[in-house]
Structure formats: C-alpha cells, structure tokens
Motif scaffolding. Structure first.
Motif, mmCIF file in Angstrom:
data_model
loop_
_atom_site.group_PDB
_atom_site.id
_atom_site.type_symbol
_atom_site.label_atom_id
_atom_site.label_comp_id
_atom_site.label_asym_id
_atom_site.label_seq_id
_atom_site.Cartn_x
_atom_site.Cartn_y
_atom_site.Cartn_z
ATOM 1 N N GLY A 98 0.526 -1.474 -0.249
ATOM 2 C CA GLY A 98 -0.108 0.072 0.022
ATOM 3 C C GLY A 98 0.582 1.841 -0.372
ATOM 4 O O GLY A 98 2.265 1.160 -1.089
ATOM 5 N N GLY A 139 2.350 2.524 2.619
ATOM 6 C CA GLY A 139 3.685 2.382 3.057
ATOM 7 C C GLY A 139 4.978 1.501 1.732
ATOM 8 O O GLY A 139 6.149 2.343 1.352
ATOM 9 N N ALA A 164 7.045 -4.220 9.236
ATOM 10 C CA ALA A 164 6.129 -4.966 8.571
ATOM 11 C C ALA A 164 5.657 -6.605 9.553
ATOM 12 O O ALA A 164 6.968 -6.637 9.501
ATOM 13 C CB ALA A 164 5.258 -4.483 7.303
ATOM 14 N N ARG A 165 5.348 -6.831 9.667
ATOM 15 C CA ARG A 165 5.164 -7.977 9.944
ATOM 16 C C ARG A 165 5.035 -9.015 8.783
ATOM 17 O O ARG A 165 6.329 -10.983 8.852
ATOM 18 C CB ARG A 165 3.432 -8.815 10.781
ATOM 19 C CG ARG A 165 3.200 -7.634 11.785
ATOM 20 C CD ARG A 165 2.133 -7.789 12.248
ATOM 21 N NE ARG A 165 1.148 -7.196 10.792
ATOM 22 C CZ ARG A 165 -0.421 -7.666 11.027
ATOM 23 N NH1 ARG A 165 -0.750 -8.168 12.149
ATOM 24 N NH2 ARG A 165 -1.268 -6.896 9.656
HETATM 25 N N1 LIG Z 1 -5.537 3.352 1.742
HETATM 26 C C1 LIG Z 1 -6.665 4.044 2.488
HETATM 27 O O1 LIG Z 1 -7.815 4.380 2.089
HETATM 28 C C2 LIG Z 1 -6.247 5.121 3.491
HETATM 29 C C3 LIG Z 1 -7.118 6.454 3.540
HETATM 30 C C4 LIG Z 1 -6.985 6.574 5.097
HETATM 31 C C5 LIG Z 1 -5.176 6.637 5.307
HETATM 32 N N2 LIG Z 1 -4.823 5.603 5.442
HETATM 33 C C6 LIG Z 1 -3.548 4.957 6.061
HETATM 34 O O2 LIG Z 1 -2.663 5.413 5.964
HETATM 35 C C7 LIG Z 1 -1.435 4.400 6.221
HETATM 36 C C8 LIG Z 1 -1.597 2.693 5.256
HETATM 37 O O3 LIG Z 1 -2.548 1.962 4.922
HETATM 38 P P1 LIG Z 1 -2.384 1.178 3.633
HETATM 39 O O4 LIG Z 1 -3.878 2.130 2.795
HETATM 40 O O5 LIG Z 1 -1.170 0.825 2.668
HETATM 41 O O6 LIG Z 1 -2.712 -0.078 4.240
HETATM 42 P P2 LIG Z 1 -2.827 -1.380 3.739
HETATM 43 O O7 LIG Z 1 -2.420 -1.842 2.101
HETATM 44 O O8 LIG Z 1 -4.046 -2.365 4.097
HETATM 45 O O9 LIG Z 1 -1.104 -1.773 4.246
HETATM 46 C C9 LIG Z 1 -1.092 -1.456 5.792
HETATM 47 C C10 LIG Z 1 0.065 -1.876 6.010
HETATM 48 O O10 LIG Z 1 -0.117 -1.297 7.258
HETATM 49 C C11 LIG Z 1 1.202 -3.048 7.724
HETATM 50 N N3 LIG Z 1 0.738 -3.070 9.305
HETATM 51 C C12 LIG Z 1 -0.878 -3.557 9.265
HETATM 52 N N4 LIG Z 1 -0.581 -3.464 10.871
HETATM 53 C C13 LIG Z 1 0.542 -3.670 11.273
HETATM 54 C C14 LIG Z 1 1.049 -4.587 12.427
HETATM 55 N N5 LIG Z 1 0.827 -4.531 13.501
HETATM 56 N N6 LIG Z 1 2.336 -4.421 12.603
HETATM 57 C C15 LIG Z 1 3.542 -3.388 11.727
HETATM 58 N N7 LIG Z 1 2.751 -3.635 10.077
HETATM 59 C C16 LIG Z 1 1.756 -3.598 9.931
HETATM 60 C C17 LIG Z 1 0.640 -3.962 6.383
HETATM 61 O O11 LIG Z 1 1.859 -4.833 6.911
HETATM 62 P P3 LIG Z 1 1.962 -6.376 6.947
HETATM 63 O O12 LIG Z 1 0.401 -6.847 6.934
HETATM 64 O O13 LIG Z 1 3.139 -7.169 6.531
HETATM 65 O O14 LIG Z 1 2.632 -6.145 8.337
HETATM 66 C C18 LIG Z 1 0.938 -3.298 5.623
HETATM 67 O O15 LIG Z 1 1.958 -2.906 5.176
HETATM 68 C C19 LIG Z 1 -2.599 3.145 7.276
HETATM 69 O O16 LIG Z 1 -2.284 4.209 8.480
HETATM 70 C C20 LIG Z 1 -4.201 4.089 7.052
HETATM 71 O O17 LIG Z 1 -5.187 4.203 7.975
HETATM 72 C C21 LIG Z 1 -5.680 4.392 4.635
#
Ligand SMILES: NC(=O)c1ccc[n+]([C@@H]2O[C@H](COP(=O)([O-])OP(=O)(O)OC[C@H]3O[C@@H](n4cnc5c(N)ncnc54)[C@H](OP(=O)(O)O)[C@@H]3O)[C@@H](O)[C@H]2O)c1
Length: 278
Positions: free
Chosen positions: A20, A22, A40-41
């Motif tokens: 995503g 990151g 990440a995990r």
């Molecule tokens: N996409 C959206 O629409 C959106 C909108 C607003 C804000 N955000 C924020 O943007 C950030 C990134 O979101 P994204 O859209 O990239 O989501 P994503 O595609 O679900 O990716 C989430 C990332 O967080 C990691 N993660 C989750 N739980 C974790 C844990 N306990 N320890 C370490 N790593 C963990 C996952 O890696 P592993 O599973 O490998 O640990 C993955 O790399 C988040 O904070 C989210 O709340 C996203």
C-alpha cells in the motif's frame, strides 16, 4: 533534500512498508536517494519492496502493536545507518463495522495498531531526535480522523482522531524546547490500496462509501509523492486530497448541516424541472 550531509540523503524508517502507501513511499524515497529502514510483519513482502526501492535499504520484521518490536526497530535502524532523520508511523488497519456492532476486541485492535503503535514509535525515536536536536516524525492518520464521515469505519476514525490529537500535543510540546524537531500529521482520503480488504470485518457490515468527484480515491503513488515532498520540506499537516481542507472547513462550520448531507449520501440537490408546455 538537504539537511544531512552533502548528498542530502536522509535515513527514513517506514512502518507498514510491505504494501500500500508505505511501499509506495519506500519506492519514491528510494528513487530520491534516501536510505530506508522498512518494517512490517510480512518479511517476504518487505524484501520485495526493498528490492524495488533500491539503494541502501534495511528490512526489519516488526509488529507495531508490540513496544519491544518497535524499540528493536529503532535499535536496528541505528545499528544499520548510525542515525535516523525521519520516522514514518504508517502501519494502520481499518474496520468495517458500525458503532452498535463493535466488540471489545475490535476496539482494542483499532487502538493497538492505530494509536499505540504510533505512540510506541514516537517514544522510541524521540530521545535520539532530542539528542541530535533534529528529526522529523510523520504520523499517517486519515481524513476520517478530522471529519468522521464514513460510519462503517467507526472506531478506526476515532482512533485516527486520537492520533491527530496526540500528534498535535507532541508538536506543541517539542516546538518550545526542540524547534529542530518536526512533527507532521498526514490525512489521506480514500487511497487505492488493499486497505479495505485488509480491514477488520471486511466483506461484512455496511458497505463502504466509494465517492466520486473531489472525494474520489487517490493512487498510492500520488500520496507517496506528497509524503516524500513532506520529508524534503516538513510542515505540520498534510491533506493529501486538495479538496479536503474546504470540506473540513464546511464540516466544522456546521456539523449538523454536513451530517444531513452525509446521511443523504452527498447527493446533489434535486434539479428544477422544466415548466410543462401549455
Ligand atoms: N488506503 C486508504 O484509503 C487510507 C486512507 C486514509 C489513511 N490510510 C492510512 O494509511 C496507512 C497505510 O494504509 P494502506 O492503505 O497502505 O493499507 P494496507 O494496504 O492495508 O497496508 C497496511 C500496511 O500496514 C502494515 N501493518 C498492519 N498492521 C501492522 C502491525 N500490527 N505491525 C506492523 N505493520 C502492520 C501492513 O503490513 P503487514 O501486514 O506485513 O504487517 C501493511 O504494510 C494506514 O495508517 C491507514 O490507516 C489509508
């Protein structure tokens, strides 16, 4: 870039870098010549992102809900590169449940990953920043933490609102004694990643909104470019969607009217009908 040595290279820690936003930030910062520590995990996914990012990259398997993992992440970053210039608390997880459906476990999980994780990160790296008198902490929050308009995200939005408050408190505290330490809140809107499918309760509960127009999804690459620009030029807050500052102002100007519109699904007002022929 600038600030650190003639190359302008910064050492940047990114949590949640296996996918995503990151991962996109890692690729963009790698392209700009920064050194990276990716956490990440899922270590295999992290290694794949590290290969795409290129340059000087160190990978650390860490669960941000465990304080000991986050402290080990800091220690490994310092051992690998001797300093950390920027720490990005990006790991997060959503939920797809309304308030009346929430369990204790749902609430604990949302607070652990979206609030405690970033606090562990801040507390782990701040002594290093304070010792050097410089550093940049970036918390990836959400527009939902400022304007809680998606009811199916419930305690996720609440957790991001808590993160916004904690980030602001820290920024004001540090501004007095450590003006060289920057603290930023990033509030993306909807971004096209696996966030929705990774959300707790995905596939059940009320459907998510999929807005068009100014609230429409951004790509992870668009958002990553903005976050990389923030690394190069710190500022307190970043709305990644340029339409959002005006929407936030409208929300705080009249919450009741805004919620009425939200309940109607932000439908446009009915168009006047042409007068019937006589
Ligand atoms: N996409 C959206 O629409 C959106 C909108 C607003 C804000 N955000 C924020 O943007 C950030 C990134 O979101 P994204 O859209 O990239 O989501 P994503 O595609 O679900 O990716 C989430 C990332 O967080 C990691 N993660 C989750 N739980 C974790 C844990 N306990 N320890 C370490 N790593 C963990 C996952 O890696 P592993 O599973 O490998 O640990 C993955 O790399 C988040 O904070 C989210 O709340 C996203």
């Amino acid at each position: 870039m600038a600030e650190n040595g003639s190359s302008g290279e910064k050492v940047v820690v990114i949590t949640g870098a296996s996918g995503g936003i990151g991962a996109a930030v890692a690729r963009e910062l790698g392209r700009r010549g920064h050194a990276l520590v990716l956490a990440a995990r899922n270590e295999d996914a992290l290694r794949a992102v590290a290969a795409e990012a290129g340059g000087r990259v160190h990978v650390v398997r860490a669960d941000v809900t465990k304080r000991a993992d986050v402290e080990r992440l800091r220690d490994e970053a310092l051992a690998a590169f001797g300093r950390v210039d920027v720490w990005i608390n990006n790991a997060g997880r959503g939920i797809n449940r309304s308030v009346h459906e929430l369990t204790d476990d749902d609430i604990d999980e949302m607070i652990a990953v979206n609030v405690k994780g970033p606090v562990y990160g801040a507390q782990a790296i701040l002594p290093h920043f304070q010792e050097r008198g410089t550093g940049h902490l970036i918390n990836i929050s959400s527009f939902l933490g400022r304007v809680p308009v998606a009811t199916n995200r419930s305690v996720y939005s609440a957790a991001k609102a808590a993160l916004n408050s904690l980030t602001a408190n820290l920024r004001v505290d540090l501004a007095k004694s450590f003006p060289g330490i920057h603290v930023s809140t990033v509030m993306p809107g909807i971004v096209s990643t696996d966030f929705a499918t990774n959300a707790l309760g995905a596939g059940s509960g009320p459907p998510g909104i999929r807005p068009t127009g100014p609230m429409a999804p951004q790509t992870a690459e668009e958002v990553a470019t903005q976050i990389a620009d923030l690394v190069d030029a710190p500022k307190p807050e970043l709305y990644t969607n340029p339409a959002h500052p005006a929407i936030a102002r409208a929300y705080y100007a009249d919450v009741g009217a805004f919620e009425e519109q939200a309940a109607r699904g932000f439908a446009p007002p009915p168009q006047p009908q042409p007068a019937a022929d006589a």
